[in-house]
Design a protein around this motif. Structure first.
Motif, PDB file in Angstrom:
ATOM      1  N   GLY A  42     -37.406   6.167 -54.239  1.00  0.00           N
ATOM      2  CA  GLY A  42     -38.857   6.085 -54.160  1.00  0.00           C
ATOM      3  C   GLY A  42     -39.403   6.755 -52.908  1.00  0.00           C
ATOM      4  O   GLY A  42     -40.422   7.462 -52.959  1.00  0.00           O
ATOM      5  N   LEU A  43     -38.750   6.524 -51.784  1.00  0.00           N
ATOM      6  CA  LEU A  43     -39.149   7.169 -50.533  1.00  0.00           C
ATOM      7  C   LEU A  43     -39.095   8.688 -50.674  1.00  0.00           C
ATOM      8  O   LEU A  43     -40.017   9.401 -50.241  1.00  0.00           O
ATOM      9  CB  LEU A  43     -38.216   6.717 -49.404  1.00  0.00           C
ATOM     10  CG  LEU A  43     -38.321   7.462 -48.078  1.00  0.00           C
ATOM     11  CD1 LEU A  43     -39.673   7.227 -47.420  1.00  0.00           C
ATOM     12  CD2 LEU A  43     -37.185   7.041 -47.134  1.00  0.00           C
ATOM     13  N   THR A  44     -38.046   9.179 -51.297  1.00  0.00           N
ATOM     14  CA  THR A  44     -37.879  10.620 -51.470  1.00  0.00           C
ATOM     15  C   THR A  44     -39.024  11.214 -52.277  1.00  0.00           C
ATOM     16  O   THR A  44     -39.606  12.251 -51.901  1.00  0.00           O
ATOM     17  CB  THR A  44     -36.535  10.911 -52.167  1.00  0.00           C
ATOM     18  OG1 THR A  44     -35.470  10.452 -51.323  1.00  0.00           O
ATOM     19  CG2 THR A  44     -36.358  12.387 -52.451  1.00  0.00           C
ATOM     20  N   LYS A  45     -39.382  10.581 -53.380  1.00  0.00           N
ATOM     21  CA  LYS A  45     -40.466  11.103 -54.216  1.00  0.00           C
ATOM     22  C   LYS A  45     -41.797  11.100 -53.475  1.00  0.00           C
ATOM     23  O   LYS A  45     -42.559  12.075 -53.525  1.00  0.00           O
ATOM     24  CB  LYS A  45     -40.577  10.269 -55.487  1.00  0.00           C
ATOM     25  CG  LYS A  45     -39.415  10.439 -56.453  1.00  0.00           C
ATOM     26  CD  LYS A  45     -39.580   9.549 -57.673  1.00  0.00           C
ATOM     27  CE  LYS A  45     -38.435   9.733 -58.662  1.00  0.00           C
ATOM     28  NZ  LYS A  45     -38.595   8.865 -59.858  1.00  0.00           N
ATOM     29  N   SER A  46     -42.074  10.003 -52.788  1.00  0.00           N
ATOM     30  CA  SER A  46     -43.349   9.894 -52.082  1.00  0.00           C
ATOM     31  C   SER A  46     -43.453  10.910 -50.953  1.00  0.00           C
ATOM     32  O   SER A  46     -44.465  11.610 -50.815  1.00  0.00           O
ATOM     33  CB  SER A  46     -43.505   8.469 -51.538  1.00  0.00           C
ATOM     34  OG  SER A  46     -44.745   8.315 -50.887  1.00  0.00           O
TER      35      SER A  46
END
Length: 255
Positions: free
Chosen positions: A171-175
């Motif tokens: 999730g961190l990567t996508k955001s």
């Protein structure tokens, strides 16, 4: 004859690999160095980082060492200030640092939960923040966060704290990818399956056998197989890839 440049040549790039004093981190550092990058090898203590960097230099490649705990905000910020002062920039960040703790759900204490989240998820977040301003200024950067197949499908053996941390990294990567892309920064992740490193030595034979039985390839991954995937994502061959999580798991999970 058409001449082409080697798009995976990392000559002149400055790369930081966290948790690179052993296991998968060493393999990633080795591959980046062999492709021309100056690799800054991180570990929680200086001795393993120094040894890994010395081994790289003995092969004729370029490396140095730095010690900091990725879960400690003050240590991370101070270390990256020094690195940026010494090298002028950081072009590549591989957030690889991690810990294992092969336990079932009832065995996860609040302390175990906090440490797992802090090292994997908070550590990746802090390190990303530490390089982001300089990457934005130079309008170039490559960040790869190391997640896990567990973060995609859940872990066969439980390990909910590890699974939650690795899912959070996705999730961190996508955001962050959505935020950073306009500044010329590629943010992606890799999701390895079980890899033959010191970490898997902590598993019971029964747990390891059960895991391997669910791997289509019928074997554990090799560290260099994961490292080459990370190296691809920080190369110019991956210049149009943003926010993806590349599975390197021997077919144990297909999405």
């Amino acid at each position: 004859m058409i001449m082409t440049l080697n798009q995976q040549d990392l000559s002149g790039k400055i790369a930081v690999v966290t948790g690179a004093g052993r296991g998968l981190g060493i393999a990633i550092a080795d591959v980046l160095a062999d492709r021309g990058a100056h690799v800054i090898v991180n570990d929680r203590t200086l001795e393993p980082a120094t040894e890994a960097a010395e081994n790289i230099r003995r092969r004729g490649a370029s490396a140095s060492a730095v010690a900091f705990d990725v879960a400690d905000t003050d240590q991370v910020e101070a270390a990256f200030r020094r690195l940026l002062a010494d090298h002028g920039r950081v072009d590549i960040l591989i957030n690889n640092a991690g810990i294992g703790d092969f336990v079932s759900f009832p065995e996860i204490s609040p302390e175990k939960w906090d440490r797992m989240i802090n090292v994997h998820l908070k550590g990746s977040f802090i390190c990303c923040q530490a390089v982001l301003a300089s990457m934005k200024a130079q309008r170039y950067g490559k960040i790869v966060n190391v997640s896990s197949v567990a973060g995609k499908r859940g872990d066969f053996s439980g390990n909910a704290h590890y699974t939650a941390a690795k899912a959070g990294i996705i999730g961190l990567t996508k955001s962050l990818a959505r935020y950073a892309a306009p500044f010329g920064i590629n943010v992606n992740a890799i999701a390895p399956g079980l890899v033959a490193t010191e970490l898997t030595d902590e598993m019971s034979p029964e747990m390891k056998a059960t895991t391997i039985s669910n791997i289509t390839a019928g074997r554990l991954g090799r560290p260099e197989e994961i490292a080459r995937a990370a190296a691809f994502l920080v190369s110019d061959d991956a210049s149009y890839i943003f926010g993806e999580t590349l599975s390197v798991n021997g077919g144990s999970y297909m999405d």
